[in-house]
Design an enzyme around this catalytic site. Structure first.
Site, PDB file in Angstrom:
ATOM      1  N   ASP A 322      55.304  16.976  25.134  1.00  0.00           N
ATOM      2  CA  ASP A 322      54.114  16.206  24.334  1.00  0.00           C
ATOM      3  C   ASP A 322      54.266  15.037  24.497  1.00  0.00           C
ATOM      4  O   ASP A 322      55.422  13.906  26.005  1.00  0.00           O
ATOM      5  CB  ASP A 322      55.217  15.988  23.091  1.00  0.00           C
ATOM      6  CG  ASP A 322      54.847  15.256  22.168  1.00  0.00           C
ATOM      7  OD1 ASP A 322      53.893  15.234  21.061  1.00  0.00           O
ATOM      8  OD2 ASP A 322      55.690  13.874  21.003  1.00  0.00           O
ATOM      9  N   ASP A 515      59.828  15.945  20.579  1.00  0.00           N
ATOM     10  CA  ASP A 515      61.195  14.693  20.261  1.00  0.00           C
ATOM     11  C   ASP A 515      60.603  14.894  18.218  1.00  0.00           C
ATOM     12  O   ASP A 515      61.912  14.645  17.560  1.00  0.00           O
ATOM     13  CB  ASP A 515      61.265  13.326  20.229  1.00  0.00           C
ATOM     14  CG  ASP A 515      59.587  13.221  20.288  1.00  0.00           C
ATOM     15  OD1 ASP A 515      58.534  13.285  20.321  1.00  0.00           O
ATOM     16  OD2 ASP A 515      59.806  11.541  19.787  1.00  0.00           O
ATOM     17  N   ASP A 519      56.609  18.548  16.428  1.00  0.00           N
ATOM     18  CA  ASP A 519      56.780  19.812  17.769  1.00  0.00           C
ATOM     19  C   ASP A 519      57.576  20.927  17.517  1.00  0.00           C
ATOM     20  O   ASP A 519      57.144  21.612  18.102  1.00  0.00           O
ATOM     21  CB  ASP A 519      57.244  18.513  19.092  1.00  0.00           C
ATOM     22  CG  ASP A 519      56.640  17.490  19.475  1.00  0.00           C
ATOM     23  OD1 ASP A 519      55.127  17.645  19.081  1.00  0.00           O
ATOM     24  OD2 ASP A 519      57.128  16.373  19.356  1.00  0.00           O
TER      25      ASP A 519
END
Length: 622
Positions: A322, A515, A519
């Protein structure tokens, strides 16, 4: 050494002294037997006791049974020295194994020390120590210098330096001041802090970490499961093999060849075969290797939830990231000011004043860049234009701050800025004043982390983000990431990971690093999920298989190297232990290897395998 280890050591020394003394005592027959039974029982009474218990509990075929049968058999054949020596060296091997496990457990125990014993709460004007479990959300607790922060919360009064090394492996202290969020398990080093709790103790960071570590041993790797199954089949097989070796050759010699049976020789060979066959080197060293690997990783701020995840991580070839909060800090800051009609200071001042009533991260970054308290009496007639920006009267002047669409709507000619990031165009009284660039800063080690992953053998790095293509491409190019997919919704990220999983070969594994709450589905879907633990959401940490406690992406490559070193040690022990045992079993069956060779094949191999296993604790040089 603990008390139990000291007792074993004393017994070993006593048995050695007795054996040396007996070498100078001329004795035969029953006297010799009685004298040699003294060191034998001193060193082996607990093994005999465990063997009897195993038989009574119908769990016959274990290493205690093998040791008991082999040593009692040797003594029955009159080989007193060898019988006592086998038990003696076995206990020495057990002591080495106990020490190695203890060393690994001490690393885990250091982590366990982060659990706070109490929380300071003010009641009726007095400071009272209460159990952290009893503290409710919203309670103000007081943490003195030298004490652990017991529960996650926000500092409402005071400033201090925090020692986070037990959580993150990071030696540098972190500063905490009023308004900062702090996590449990950190040690308050300097100032007095008043903290308003934001979680219950059971949901706080320290509790989650302890839970992860305590449960890690319950998730076994394929190698550990293989060894457990192997031992269940192998041990009874060699016992039956030893019985066959003791009786079949003598019977064949006597019945079919007309030769003397010579039962004594073949029973001795069978006993040697039993000692050699003991699988304790494998049964002990393999779980110990994984335990040491997990302990060493936790000491470096990498929490692995089980040895199965450590094994999967070692095969990682695809790493998917990410962007925000993972490779970037997730904190917007003014990174460039490009004035036109006014000075830089004036451009920032007007923009900050116009945005002063907004709580948007962009507005906060402008106010931070201005660096002064804004007198809101200067600001009137604030209008927010959705998706474009704001207009306001500042000191009687009409100020507009927003994107290019706002300038077009107001008919203000402006110079397009080609910098990558969020652009805020500022106009004062209908005249273009300048442009401010706001960027999400890269993490300090982000670029280094990608290079380290490539050096660690990762063949493909991918970044998935909901950010614009232009920003995502620029970040990926700066970091050296192979592939980037931008403007994605959470569901799109799962689809992209599905595509990547279909693209890789069977043995290759894919790790996703994230995080945020959004996600969590991707972390669960990947072969291995890695969450940022310090600032990451609870949902991401819960869904992940591995947690990085200091949010440093550089730790990903270190975790991969730790896992590969651990697996390398596991396979070294498997090949070494099985290889030596097969050779010695053949030699023992042929009568070439005696009981002393059997001792090496059992205890010697175990000691070497255990010492090799504890190398997994040493991760500093990786």
């Amino acid at each position: 050494m603990n008390k139990k280890q000291k007792k074993v050591l004393i017994r070993i020394i006593a048995a050695v002294v007795l054996l040396i003394a007996l070498a100078f005592v001329p004795a035969e027959g029953w006297l010799q037997f009685a004298l040699y039974m003294l060191p034998y029982l001193v060193i082996g009474y607990d093994i005999l006791k465990k063997a009897v218990k195993g038989i009574l509990n119908r769990q016959v075929f274990d290493e205690n049974f093998l040791m008991a049968v082999a040593t009692i058999g040797a003594i029955a054949l009159g080989d007193y020295k060898e019988g006592v020596a086998v038990m003696l060296f076995y206990q020495i091997g057990e002591l080495f194994q106990s020490y190695a496990v203890g060393k690994s457990r001490r690393n885990i125990s250091e982590l366990m020390d982060i659990r706070p014993d109490y929380a300071n709460v003010e009641q009726d004007g007095e400071l009272v120590q209460v159990d952290p479990d009893e503290v409710e959300i919203g309670t103000v607790i007081l943490v003195k210098p030298g004490e652990k922060i017991p529960i996650d919360g926000i500092v409402v009064e005071g400033a201090s330096s925090l020692n986070t090394s037990a959580l993150t492996g990071e030696s540098l202290p972190r500063e905490a001041k009023e308004g900062d969020e702090v996590i449990s398990g950190c040690i308050n080093m300097t100032g007095l802090l008043k903290i308003r709790t934001t979680k219950e103790f059971g949901e706080s960071t320290v509790s989650k970490i302890l839970e992860l570590v305590e449960n890690s041993s319950s998730r076994k790797s394929r190698s550990e499961n293989f060894i457990s199954k192997f031992a269940r089949i192998y041990t009874p097989a060699v016992c039956y093999g030893a019985v066959a070796l003791a009786f079949l050759p003598p019977i064949v010699r006597m019945v079919f060849m007309g030769l003397p049976a010579d039962f004594g020789t073949w029973i001795y060979r069978a006993l040697t075969f039993l000692v050699i066959s003991c699988p304790c080197a494998l049964v002990i060293s393999i779980p110990l290797s994984f335990f040491a690997g997990i302990g060493g990783a936790s000491k470096e701020g990498v929490l692995v939830k089980g040895s199965n995840y450590l094994e999967t991580l070692s095969q990682t070839k695809y790493v998917v990231f990410d962007k925000t909060g993972t490779m970037t800090q997730g904190v917007f800051e003014v990174s460039g000011i490009y004035p036109a009609a006014l000075s830089k200071e004036e451009v920032v001042e007007y923009a900050a004043c116009a945005e002063s009533y907004s709580s948007h991260p962009i507005s906060k970054s402008l106010q931070k860049a201005y660096g002064k308290e804004i007198d809101k009496n200067r600001v009137t007639e604030v209008k927010e234009i959705s998706g474009k920006g704001v207009t306001a009267q500042v000191d009687g002047r009409l100020v507009a701050a927003g994107n290019g669409k706002l300038m077009d709507q107001l008919g203000v000619p402006y110079t397009v800025c080609n910098e990558v990031g969020t652009l805020v165009y500022v106009a004062v009284d209908g005249r273009f004043a300048g442009c401010i660039l706001i960027s999400d800063l890269l993490k300090p080690h982000a670029k280094e982390a990608i290079a380290a992953l490539k050096n660690a053998g990762v063949t493909r790095t991918v970044m998935l983000t909901g950010d614009t293509k232009r920003v995502a491409d620029a970040v990926a190019a700066e970091l050296g990431i192979h592939e980037v997919c931008s403007e994605l919704l959470p569901a799109d990220k799962v689809s992209k990971v599905e595509e990547l999983l279909a693209r890789k070969s069977g043995k290759e594994k894919l790790a996703f690093v994230g995080d945020g709450i959004n996600d969590a589905p991707v972390l669960s879907r990947a072969d291995i999920g890695i969450a940022m633990g310090a600032l990451g959401s609870d949902a991401a940490i819960e869904a992940a298989d591995i947690v990085l406690m200091d949010d440093d992406p550089l730790k990903i490559s270190k975790a991969i190297r730790i896992s590969r070193k651990c697996l390398r040690i596991v396979y070294e022990n498997i090949y070494f232990a099985i290889g030596v045992k097969v050779v010695c079993l053949i030699l023992g069956a042929l009568g070439i290897a005696n009981m002393w060779a059997a001792i090496f094949a059992d205890v010697g191999v175990m000691i070497i395998a255990v010492l090799n296993a504890i190398r997994a604790l040493n991760v500093k040089k990786l």
